[in-house]
Design a protein around this motif. Structure first.
Motif, PDB file in Angstrom:
ATOM      1  N   ARG A  50       0.809  -1.210   0.000  1.00  0.00           N
ATOM      2  CA  ARG A  50       0.000   0.000   0.000  1.00  0.00           C
ATOM      3  C   ARG A  50       0.842   1.259   0.000  1.00  0.00           C
ATOM      4  O   ARG A  50       0.382   2.319  -0.411  1.00  0.00           O
ATOM      5  N   ARG A  51       2.100   1.166   0.496  1.00  0.00           N
ATOM      6  CA  ARG A  51       2.939   2.366   0.539  1.00  0.00           C
ATOM      7  C   ARG A  51       3.701   2.565  -0.743  1.00  0.00           C
ATOM      8  O   ARG A  51       4.032   3.697  -1.087  1.00  0.00           O
ATOM      9  N   PRO A  92       3.017   1.603  -4.256  1.00  0.00           N
ATOM     10  CA  PRO A  92       2.092   0.920  -5.167  1.00  0.00           C
ATOM     11  C   PRO A  92       2.689   0.516  -6.500  1.00  0.00           C
ATOM     12  O   PRO A  92       2.417  -0.581  -6.986  1.00  0.00           O
ATOM     13  N   LEU A 110       0.014  -7.310   0.417  1.00  0.00           N
ATOM     14  CA  LEU A 110      -1.236  -6.571   0.594  1.00  0.00           C
ATOM     15  C   LEU A 110      -1.767  -6.643   2.007  1.00  0.00           C
ATOM     16  O   LEU A 110      -2.842  -6.154   2.281  1.00  0.00           O
ATOM     17  N   THR A 157      -2.597  -6.019   5.823  1.00  0.00           N
ATOM     18  CA  THR A 157      -2.652  -4.856   6.711  1.00  0.00           C
ATOM     19  C   THR A 157      -2.252  -5.335   8.088  1.00  0.00           C
ATOM     20  O   THR A 157      -2.803  -6.287   8.606  1.00  0.00           O
TER      21      THR A 157
END
Lengths: 484, 94, 102
Positions: free
Chosen positions: A364-365, A367, A430, A432
């Motif tokens: 997410r950081r 991409p 991906l 979290t």
């Protein structure tokens, strides 16, 4: 003197230290890297100019040589492989400009990198075995130096020692096989050897076959001789891992193809079976052990062993289609695996760790990098609109055509197994996490991002439009004669 | 006296391999140059032998000689790369 | 007569493999690599001498001259890496270099 491509690369390699001295005056840190990039671009242009003639008639340097003369012979196969090498070398050099910025020794790093590429191009354009061996040693020596580049840490040095010992033993075995070949036939050049060894009917030819497969098997990491590979690929700096896994290991496969099609045409039934068995063991071992790894680069290294198994299966069928599939897979694998290692390097550059639990959630950081890694990983398992699917399909078709259906079934099973670890990596990207380990991570620098983005685009492009690469591979495979 | 097991096993396998190889070569004598059908340049064994072999090497195998020079340069550059100094401190080695 | 020489160089090759696989000292392993390459060089010279009586084949001699240089290059790089292995591990025993496993 060696033909324009090699001349250009060697010139730029030898003058790199002078340019490195000039960086002190101009205070421009990236000068050596940009200079090497310019050299590789000029070499690419020269290769294109040679290729327009050398496709139909191989170019010989010097013209019409005698049987004991050393010469270079550039035919369609040489041009195909040289194109792969220059392309990957270009991307890796562009990536290293930023990645190796913090280490010293930049001018000599680019010298060794360019000499390694020159050695590989010399290996594929050699016309007789001893010229081949000299350029092989150039490639090997440059790669030993580049693997142990960061000699302050213990890991590259230990990997470098193991790699050097095993690879030099392989080179010595090749030299011994060459001496037996010289004793048998009196000459060492490819065309005249092929004529002389049509019907050997001698037991010594089996000794030469065994020594050659041992020697080249060490370099191309066939099953019992692969033990250097995981350590080396995880310990080397990431751009060097990319170029090692992409092209240096595959030069061993090229050498096996070349040797089998000149000397051992009469023994086709035997080596076909031996190589088929070795390829099944290699690909199964590589893919299964990759499922157990927690370190990203080590996992990619074991996946490389699996793909070498696929290429060996293509060679083992002995048909022109199988050989074209293996050559196309060399090209595609260089793009896919090179891109994966460069993305892993971008993660190491930003985060500092390379285990799967340390890079959790980084997708997410960063991409763009994570998307490129995802595309390359899906291409590795052979998913349809990407380029890995085309080459694996061709190898599978050729195994059915040659009557070795069990080999084809193994390839499909191994593609399915490789989906296991690919999905694990993508899930790790991906994820979290609550602890937010990668909170302040930015995207990779733009200079590192460009090669990654370009390689991922090429992976997609050659997946939906495989025509140019496929035609080139078929033309290259037709220059090797595998049937007596 | 502690005897290293690996060394004993290696020695046994080596002696076995040597015996096998010597038997193999004694049984199947090496067919020297049986398949040699192309012309070769012969140098007579005499006092001028060295000069003639050198002129052969420089005239006919020049690509190999220049290749060897490049390998030599590459190895020297590689060794300088490994031994480069940039603020080396003794306590940096882990 | 030729067979005796081929036998000798094959035995030398096997002794080189023994040195490479069983010795613990890294310097001895590098010498083992040298022995392997020299076994092949000896083979080249032998075949060059036995091609015709009273003549030699200069192709074999040229190959050996270049191969000796290549062996020197490999040994130089090997010793350079061994120096750093000694600085990291404090020993040149190859069995101690076992931190990378699995």
């Amino acid at each position: 003197m060696f033909g324009s491509v090699l001349d250009v690369i060697v010139f730029f390699a030898l003058t790199n230290p002078i340019v490195g001295w000039a960086t002190l005056k101009f205070n421009f840190k990236w000068l050596c890297g940009v200079y090497s990039l310019a050299g590789l671009s000029i070499a690419g242009v020269e290769l294109y100019e040679i290729s327009t003639n050398a496709f139909s008639r191989p170019l010989e340097i010097p013209l019409s040589p005698m049987p004991f003369e050393s010469y270079l012979r550039i035919d369609a196969l040489s041009i195909f492989m040289a194109l792969t090498f220059i392309m990957i070398g270009f991307f890796v050099t562009a990536y290293s400009i930023r990645f190796m910025e913090s280490e010293g020794g930049a001018p000599l790093y680019y010298t060794s990198l360019l000499l390694m590429i020159a050695g590989m191009i010399g290996v594929v354009s050699a016309g007789d075995f001893f010229t081949f061996f000299i350029f092989w040693e150039l490639m090997c020596i440059s790669s030993y130096v580049l693997v142990s580049f960061r000699r302050r840490h213990w890991e590259p040095v230990e990997a470098g020692v193991k790699y050097l010992v095993m690879s030099s033993a392989g080179s010595a075995a090749i030299l011994f096989a060459l001496s037996l070949l010289y004793g048998l036939a009196g000459t060492l050049d490819f065309i005249r050897l092929a004529n002389a060894m049509r019907n050997p009917q001698d037991i010594w030819i089996y000794a030469i076959l065994m020594l050659m497969i041992l020697g080249f098997g060490v370099k191309s990491a066939i099953f019992p001789l692969h033990t250097w590979l995981p350590d080396v690929y995880s310990a080397a700096p990431s751009p060097i891992s990319a170029i090692l896994s992409g092209v240096v290991t595959e030069t061993g496969i090229y050498a096996i193809c070349r040797v089998l099609s000149t000397i051992f045409i009469s023994l086709r039934a035997e080596w076909s079976m031996i190589l088929a068995v070795l390829s099944i063991i290699t690909m199964t071992f590589g893919n299964i052990v990759a499922l157990l790894q927690v370190d990203l680069k080590r996992l990619l290294a074991y996946s490389s062993i699996g793909h070498i198994g696929y290429m060996l299966a293509g060679v083992a069928t002995g048909t022109p289609l199988g050989l074209a599939g293996a050559l196309l897979h060399i090209f595609n694998h260089a793009l896919m695996k090179g891109n994966s290692f460069l993305c892993a390097g971008a993660f190491i550059y930003r985060i500092g760790g390379r285990r799967l639990d340390e890079i959790a959630g980084v997708g997410r950081r960063m991409p763009v990098t994570a998307t490129a890694l995802g595309i390359s990983l899906f291409a590795l398992t052979g998913m349809p609109p990407l380029n890995g699917f085309i080459s694996e399909l061709i190898i599978f078709t050729s195994t059915i055509q040659a009557g070795m259906i069990w080999l084809g079934v193994c390839i499909i099973l191994n593609s399915a197994i490789s989906a296991g670890y690919v999905l694990r990596i993508i899930r790790a990207l991906l994820q979290t996490t609550n602890e937010d380990k990668s909170a302040d991570v930015k995207e990779a620098p733009i200079i590192m991002l460009l090669p990654i983005f370009l390689m991922a685009t090429l992976v997609l492009l050659f997946g939906v439009w495989p025509d140019p690469a496929l035609k080139l591979a078929m033309k290259a495979a037709s220059t090797l004669v595998l049937k007596g | 006296m502690k005897v290293d097991k690996t060394w004993l096993a290696g020695l046994a396998i080596t002696i076995l391999l040597i015996i096998l190889t010597v038997t193999f070569i004694a049984e199947n004598s090496f067919p020297a140059f049986k398949l040699a059908s192309y012309e070769w340049s012969a140098v007579k064994v005499s006092d001028r032998m060295g000069a003639e072999v050198a002129s052969f090497m420089w005239n006919r195998r020049s690509i190999d000689v220049i290749g060897q020079i490049i390998v030599l340069f590459g190895a020297a550059a590689g060794c300088i790369l490994i031994f480069r100094r940039e603020g080396e401190k003794q306590d940096e080695y882990a | 007569m030729l067979d005796c020489y081929v036998m000798f160089s094959a035995v030398l090759f096997i002794i080189g493999v023994y040195c490479l696989t069983t010795k613990r000292n890294m310097i001895r392993m590098i010498l083992g690599i040298e022995i392997l390459i020299n076994a092949a060089n000896l083979n080249f010279i032998v075949f060059s001498a036995f091609r015709a009586a009273g003549f030699i084949d200069p192709l074999g001699h040229s190959i050996v001259m270049i191969s000796v240089g290549l062996a020197g290059c490999v040994t130089a790089v090997a010793l350079a890496i061994t120096i750093y292995a000694y600085k990291h591990y404090g020993t040149i025993d190859i069995r101690r270099l076992s931190r990378l496993r699995g």
